[in-house]
Write a protein that holds these residues in place. Structure first.
Motif, PDB file in Angstrom:
ATOM      1  N   ALA A 190       0.814  -1.216   0.000  1.00 10.82           N
ATOM      2  CA  ALA A 190       0.000   0.000   0.000  1.00 10.82           C
ATOM      3  C   ALA A 190       0.852   1.272   0.000  1.00 10.82           C
ATOM      4  N   ASN A 191       2.116   1.178   0.476  1.00 12.09           N
ATOM      5  CA  ASN A 191       2.953   2.375   0.557  1.00 12.09           C
ATOM      6  C   ASN A 191       4.294   2.253  -0.161  1.00 12.09           C
ATOM      7  N   THR A 192       4.524   1.131  -0.814  1.00 12.48           N
ATOM      8  CA  THR A 192       5.797   0.868  -1.477  1.00 12.48           C
ATOM      9  C   THR A 192       5.519   0.250  -2.841  1.00 12.48           C
ATOM     10  N   ILE A 193       6.035   0.882  -3.904  1.00 10.36           N
ATOM     11  CA  ILE A 193       5.686   0.495  -5.278  1.00 10.36           C
ATOM     12  C   ILE A 193       6.933   0.065  -6.050  1.00 10.36           C
ATOM     13  N   LEU A 194       6.881  -1.096  -6.662  1.00  9.45           N
ATOM     14  CA  LEU A 194       7.968  -1.577  -7.515  1.00  9.45           C
ATOM     15  C   LEU A 194       8.070  -0.693  -8.749  1.00  9.45           C
ATOM     16  N   ILE A 195       9.273  -0.133  -9.012  1.00  7.27           N
ATOM     17  CA  ILE A 195       9.462   0.700 -10.201  1.00  7.27           C
ATOM     18  C   ILE A 195      10.460   0.105 -11.193  1.00  7.27           C
TER      19      ILE A 195
END
Length: 148
Positions: free
Chosen positions: A86-91
């Motif tokens: 919810a607060n960490t996104i794979l880029i």
């Protein structure tokens, strides 16, 4: 009112860095910062930052082969403690091969991943390895960019 019509330029260059020393098999961003997901960069607290690219390079304390793994780079609103999807996104992610690190006669080639992303104020760039590093080795992630 229209958005900013003037191009943004960085006021100063910034470099962040971290050694990735443990495994984290999640590609969804879950983990604990400093234990299995590692903070390499924190954006400027007022205006944010621009991250141009990240560089991964094999390191070792003695001539040793690293283990093959997948490195994952995340952007997160969390600066410490637990992270979630919810607060960490794979880029970005990249396969990293077995590499002879700390070699007396052969240089280690770095792996670069273009990011080219405006990072909101206070957000972080985090990194993981899918597989645990071999004994005496770690992958170093270097973040190159600038503060606004």
């Amino acid at each position: 009112m229209a958005g900013n019509a003037i191009p943004q330029f960085c006021k100063n260059g910034v470099v962040g860095s971290v050694l990735v020393t443990a495994a984290n098999t999640s590609s969804q961003g879950g983990g604990t910062i400093g234990t299995d997901i590692f903070k390499a960069f924190t954006a400027d607290a007022t205006n944010g930052s621009f991250v141009e690219y990240v560089r991964l390079i094999a390191t070792a304390t003695a001539a040793t082969n690293t283990g093959a793994t997948v490195a994952r780079v995340f952007i997160s609103s969390v600066t410490s403690g637990a992270t979630t999807s919810a607060n960490t996104i794979l880029i970005a992610e990249m396969a990293l091969p077995i590499t002879a690190a700390d070699n007396a006669s052969t240089a280690v080639n770095p792996f670069d991943i273009a990011i080219n992303l405006r990072v909101p104020a206070g957000y972080t760039i985090l990194v993981t390895n899918h597989a645990a590093p071999a004994a005496n080795t770690a992958w170093r992630l270097v973040v190159v960019g600038g503060d606004y």
